[in-house]
Design an enzyme around this catalytic site. Structure first.
Site, short mmCIF file in Angstrom:
data_model
loop_
_atom_site.label_atom_id
_atom_site.label_comp_id
_atom_site.label_asym_id
_atom_site.label_seq_id
_atom_site.Cartn_x
_atom_site.Cartn_y
_atom_site.Cartn_z
N HIS A 190 0.56 -1.20 -0.02
CA HIS A 190 0.23 0.25 0.36
C HIS A 190 0.96 1.66 0.16
CE1 HIS A 190 0.49 -0.13 4.23
NE2 HIS A 190 0.96 1.10 4.44
N ASP A 220 0.03 -7.31 1.43
CA ASP A 220 0.72 -6.59 1.19
C ASP A 220 2.41 -6.28 1.33
OD1 ASP A 220 0.79 -3.45 1.55
OD2 ASP A 220 0.44 -4.12 4.30
N SER A 303 5.01 2.56 8.30
CA SER A 303 4.78 1.16 7.59
C SER A 303 6.28 0.57 6.20
CB SER A 303 3.37 1.52 5.89
OG SER A 303 2.34 1.38 6.69
#
Length: 458
Positions: A190, A220, A303
């Site tokens: 993402h 992901d 992230s």
């Protein structure tokens, strides 16, 4: 009074030069009385010629009591006469110091003393400030134990990078870490989704452009690559199966674009079923993660960053956080102590596939699940997509004996509470891995052995 001639010679005890004698000024004392006879000269005129020289001897003055009333001498003052008749003008009589002089002198002295004192005070203060030394600990060894947070950070920071991504929908920031000397970097899918330009910034501040190697939204995970960068320091990969609840961990990332941020915590849970994404609405971009849970602060921008154990080995890839409920007025946008990381064992397998082929494979059992089922467990649907059978003929599930309507309640003895959890448990394995499923059919439980198949990821 007019002058008159005097036939007697001038007194011999004083002399004066030629000239006319002036009258005695008022207030000037009279000369001493004559010593040579009874008659005194009142106004004497000088004798022509040379002045006479004193020669007479001094005699005793007559006694006023014997001779009668005294005659006051009226001898004219001679300014050239000898002392003590001569009167000297010595100016005004000295007076004492007046009050205003004392005040002026005191004021001037006070001002001068104040100025000098102030200057010396400022100078002393400056000198004292420059020499001021507060108590301080002596310089010590700057090294840290390798298993301390500082030691782990020192080992890992050179291999952690910050990603700045620009796409058609805007720009964003994420984190990644170096996998090998060839320049491969692992991050979250993402972070680089819909990317048009990717810039990688190292801990030294050097920035280079990166290219996307491949990504998989189901896990992901994504891999990007930099070219022409020397001195890369890949991070060591650990084994997520060795992680236990309570183990200390360190997270590194760029929360809110604050690069090289280090936070610490513990593993607060393992095997957490986490789903994220799903923005497309068809479920193709949903991530299913059998996650490691940590209370190490993780925020937007973390992230893709590494979660490290006490040996500075990567045990997880930070991917998601849990915030307060959206309906909560006190909802907190950042970390509330619930962070989730993809286990590194899963990340390693996916990264290898992305580097090798640009795509990742998913383990499957070949069935379609009823995601609307509200009971306990994962129910196999009655029909599949486009009206096809819910159990793929010849697939791993069909070969294991799974039928439509069966409810799968356990995977390898671990409870499954819904369809999402079943997918997560399956994707935690590799294609070809064997599993034992507990199936509830018509009120009776049975166990089935299944070998996982493979399907291409998104």
């Amino acid at each position: 009074m007019a002058d008159r001639q005097q036939t007697d010679p001038a007194p011999q005890w004083w002399s004066r030069p030629e000239g006319t004698a002036e009258g005695r000024r008022e207030g000037v004392p009279a000369p001493r009385p004559e010593t040579g006879g009874e008659e005194h000269v009142q106004d004497a005129a000088p004798t022509a010629g040379k002045a006479s020289t004193p020669a007479a001897t001094t005699q005793d003055l007559p006694d006023p009591a014997l001779e009668g009333p005294a005659v006051v001498p009226t001898v004219r003052y001679d300014p050239w006469g000898a002392e003590p008749l001569q009167v000297v003008d010595r100016g005004r009589t000295p007076r004492g110091i007046r009050l205003w002089q004392v005040v002026a002198l005191s004021l001037g002295t006070a001002l001068l003393a104040g100025g000098i004192g102030g200057y010396l005070g400022v100078l002393a203060e400056r000198q004292s400030n420059t020499r001021l030394e507060l108590p301080q600990a002596a310089a010590a060894d700057r090294g840290r134990a390798p298993d301390s947070v500082a030691g782990i950070a020192a080992t890992a920071l050179p291999g952690v990078v910050t990603l700045h991504v620009r796409g058609s929908k805007g720009s964003g920031t994420g984190t990644g870490f170096v996998l090998d000397q060839q320049g491969h970097i692992l991050t979250n899918s993402h972070v680089v989704a819909d990317s048009q330009e990717i810039t990688v910034t190292f801990s030294t501040g050097e920035s280079v452009t990166a290219t996307l190697v491949g990504r998989d939204s189901g896990y992901d995970l994504a891999v990007v690559k930099v070219e022409g960068v020397r001195g890369l320091q890949p991070l060591s990969l650990g084994n997520s199966e060795n992680v236990k609840v309570g183990d200390p961990v360190v997270a590194i990332g760029a929360p809110f674009d604050l690069s090289n941020t280090v936070t610490a915590g513990i593993i607060s849970a393992t095997g957490r079923p986490v789903t994220a994404g799903g923005d497309k609405g068809d479920g193709s971009d949903i991530s299913y993660v059998d996650a490691l849970q940590t209370d190490a602060p993780i925020n937007p921008g973390n992230s893709g960053g590494p979660l490290l154990d006490a040996k500075a080995h990567v045990v997880g890839i930070n991917s998601a956080i849990r915030g307060a409920d959206k309906d909560d007025a006190t909802r907190q946008g950042g970390s509330i102590g619930l962070g989730f990381a993809i286990p590194v064992n899963q990340g390693k397998r996916v990264a290898e596939e992305l580097i090798r082929t640009g795509r990742a494979t998913h383990p499957v059992i070949g069935v379609t699940l009823d995601m609307d089922y509200a009971g306990d467990g994962a129910r196999v649907g009655d029909k599949g997509e486009d009206g096809k059978p819910s159990v793929v003929a010849g697939g791993p599930g069909a070969l294991a004996g799974i039928r439509a309507g069966d409810v799968i309640t356990k995977v390898d003895g671990q409870r499954v509470r819904g369809g999402d959890e079943l997918i997560i448990k399956i994707r935690a394995h590799r294609p070809g891995d064997p599993l034992t499923l507990t199936v509830l059919r018509q009120g009776r439980e049975s166990t089935l052995k299944v070998v996982l198949g493979s399907a291409n990821g998104s």
